[in-house]
Design an enzyme around this catalytic site. Sequence first.
Site, mmCIF file in Angstrom:
data_model
loop_
_atom_site.group_PDB
_atom_site.id
_atom_site.type_symbol
_atom_site.label_atom_id
_atom_site.label_comp_id
_atom_site.label_asym_id
_atom_site.label_seq_id
_atom_site.Cartn_x
_atom_site.Cartn_y
_atom_site.Cartn_z
ATOM 1 N N GLU A 165 0.779 -1.060 0.010
ATOM 2 C CA GLU A 165 -0.038 0.029 0.068
ATOM 3 C C GLU A 165 0.890 1.329 0.040
ATOM 4 O O GLU A 165 0.374 2.348 -0.865
ATOM 5 C CB GLU A 165 -0.980 -0.025 1.027
ATOM 6 C CG GLU A 165 -2.033 -1.296 1.054
ATOM 7 C CD GLU A 165 -3.399 -0.910 1.866
ATOM 8 O OE1 GLU A 165 -3.266 -0.426 2.955
ATOM 9 O OE2 GLU A 165 -4.487 -1.359 1.228
ATOM 10 N N SER A 205 -7.378 0.756 -3.032
ATOM 11 C CA SER A 205 -5.932 0.193 -3.275
ATOM 12 C C SER A 205 -6.032 -1.130 -4.096
ATOM 13 O O SER A 205 -7.118 -1.654 -3.737
ATOM 14 C CB SER A 205 -4.850 0.106 -2.245
ATOM 15 O OG SER A 205 -4.814 -1.088 -1.710
ATOM 16 N N LYS A 244 -14.728 -12.082 5.941
ATOM 17 C CA LYS A 244 -13.770 -12.673 5.464
ATOM 18 C C LYS A 244 -14.114 -14.161 4.968
ATOM 19 O O LYS A 244 -13.241 -14.838 4.220
ATOM 20 C CB LYS A 244 -12.467 -12.756 6.341
ATOM 21 C CG LYS A 244 -11.893 -11.341 6.443
ATOM 22 C CD LYS A 244 -10.550 -11.198 6.974
ATOM 23 C CE LYS A 244 -10.051 -9.820 7.360
ATOM 24 N NZ LYS A 244 -9.875 -9.122 6.026
ATOM 25 N N GLU A 247 -15.224 -13.453 1.291
ATOM 26 C CA GLU A 247 -13.828 -12.981 0.653
ATOM 27 C C GLU A 247 -13.161 -13.910 0.256
ATOM 28 O O GLU A 247 -12.658 -13.909 -0.870
ATOM 29 C CB GLU A 247 -13.205 -11.899 1.738
ATOM 30 C CG GLU A 247 -11.904 -11.481 0.871
ATOM 31 C CD GLU A 247 -10.968 -10.862 2.098
ATOM 32 O OE1 GLU A 247 -10.755 -11.269 3.082
ATOM 33 O OE2 GLU A 247 -10.101 -9.769 1.504
ATOM 34 N N GLU A 252 -11.653 -13.948 -7.704
ATOM 35 C CA GLU A 252 -10.461 -13.137 -8.305
ATOM 36 C C GLU A 252 -9.363 -13.498 -7.178
ATOM 37 O O GLU A 252 -8.211 -13.259 -7.268
ATOM 38 C CB GLU A 252 -10.742 -11.606 -8.322
ATOM 39 C CG GLU A 252 -11.108 -11.099 -7.368
ATOM 40 C CD GLU A 252 -12.436 -10.916 -6.834
ATOM 41 O OE1 GLU A 252 -13.180 -11.867 -7.050
ATOM 42 O OE2 GLU A 252 -12.878 -9.819 -6.167
ATOM 43 N N CYS A 389 -11.530 -3.868 13.484
ATOM 44 C CA CYS A 389 -11.707 -5.292 13.603
ATOM 45 C C CYS A 389 -11.803 -5.637 15.045
ATOM 46 O O CYS A 389 -12.121 -6.662 15.288
ATOM 47 C CB CYS A 389 -10.352 -6.238 12.760
ATOM 48 S SG CYS A 389 -10.152 -5.558 11.122
#
Length: 407
Positions: A165, A205, A244, A247, A252, A389
């Site tokens: 990043e 990002s 998650k 995710e 991808e 989180c």
Amino acid sequence: KNLGITRIKFDGERKEYAKDTSSSSIVKDPSKCIMCRRCETMCNDVQTCGILSGLDRGFDAIVGPAFNLPMKDTSCTYCGQCVAVCPTAALTEVNATDKVWSAIEDKDKYVVAQIAPAIRVALGEEFGMAPGTIVTGKIATAMKRMGFDGVFDTDFAADLTIMEEASELIHRLENNGTLPMLTSCCPAWVKFIEHQFPELLDIPSSCKSPHIMFGAIAKTYYAEKIGVDPDKIVVVSVMPCIAKKAEAERPELTKDEANNVDLVVTTREFATMIKEAGMDFPNLPDGEFDKLMGESTGASVIFGTTGGVIEAALRTAYEWATGETLEKVDFKQLRGLDGIREASVDLKGKELKIGIAHGLGNARRLLEDIRDGKSHYHAIEIMACPGGCVGGGGQPYHHGDASIVEA
Ligand code: SF4
């Protein structure tokens, strides 16, 4: 019992609803819903996704669109804040503990586990330890005794995220790239911008989140180092996060059609596994993570709290650009906007403005400003969960016990 109360059947007008198991993150069991509307309050007032209130469809409360449409077909971000406040388990995370045990028992598999920064300060609560007790060493011991073949800290991959990043931020600054750059390690926030602000998809990002980076490295670099076929490696992430789970299944985020991360369990599920294994967790000796990918810097640990990601990336970018250490980043609360803070840093004579938002309601405000051309930031960190989180939807339940939250 003596009055026979347990034998009286309630003959109300309650209907039986089918369970919705369509999503990879959240299970809805409407038959358990008592219409308390806590989930709706979180979804509508705090996160502003509006899925549970049916803002865009005219339905009312929890039996609205969330229960009329399969979860996977809604724009739910899977942040899990509804799960965290549901008192009846009408909303729960998709439980992956059996799959993890099966993988561990499969002698043909090499199972590696990683823990996110926010786990170590919260897991102890599930075993009666004081909130905030750091149990990193006990987690390493518990994982090894459970039978995981490799035990690692996601902090290692968080350091990689910081490097990526920081590089991307410098690249965008030096090449008239799209600004502000937004962090991309919170999957609920990424899903939120995809559904709600699709015209702004060039601003986050391009970095994968830390646990996904870890999975990719475990199945390439690490697999080669230990001489194990990557197809035999099962990567398990222990996360404070329900989003998650979905995710990890995004197409991808696979390599050659194998998931970077195979299974995700929440802090609560991991606590259940420790209890199933019969361990006396508070009295476990402190162990250590495995070495090859078990070391990390202090910067990665602050990923678990709001502001930690962007501060870590900013420090790295600053050092690369100036050759000096950035001493202090002084984030100030924006007046009248609880949950949004900002700071400015002098980078070689150029003022760099950084924003931080936690909670998707706050993210929406910042995104509206960007869309309307009013944003003055160069970089922004967004975390979906209130507090970041550490306040994730998969953390230990509090169910209104304010003394725990205040402690
Ligand atoms: Fe998951 Fe953290 Fe984002 Fe919450 S803030 S959805 S716990 S990554």
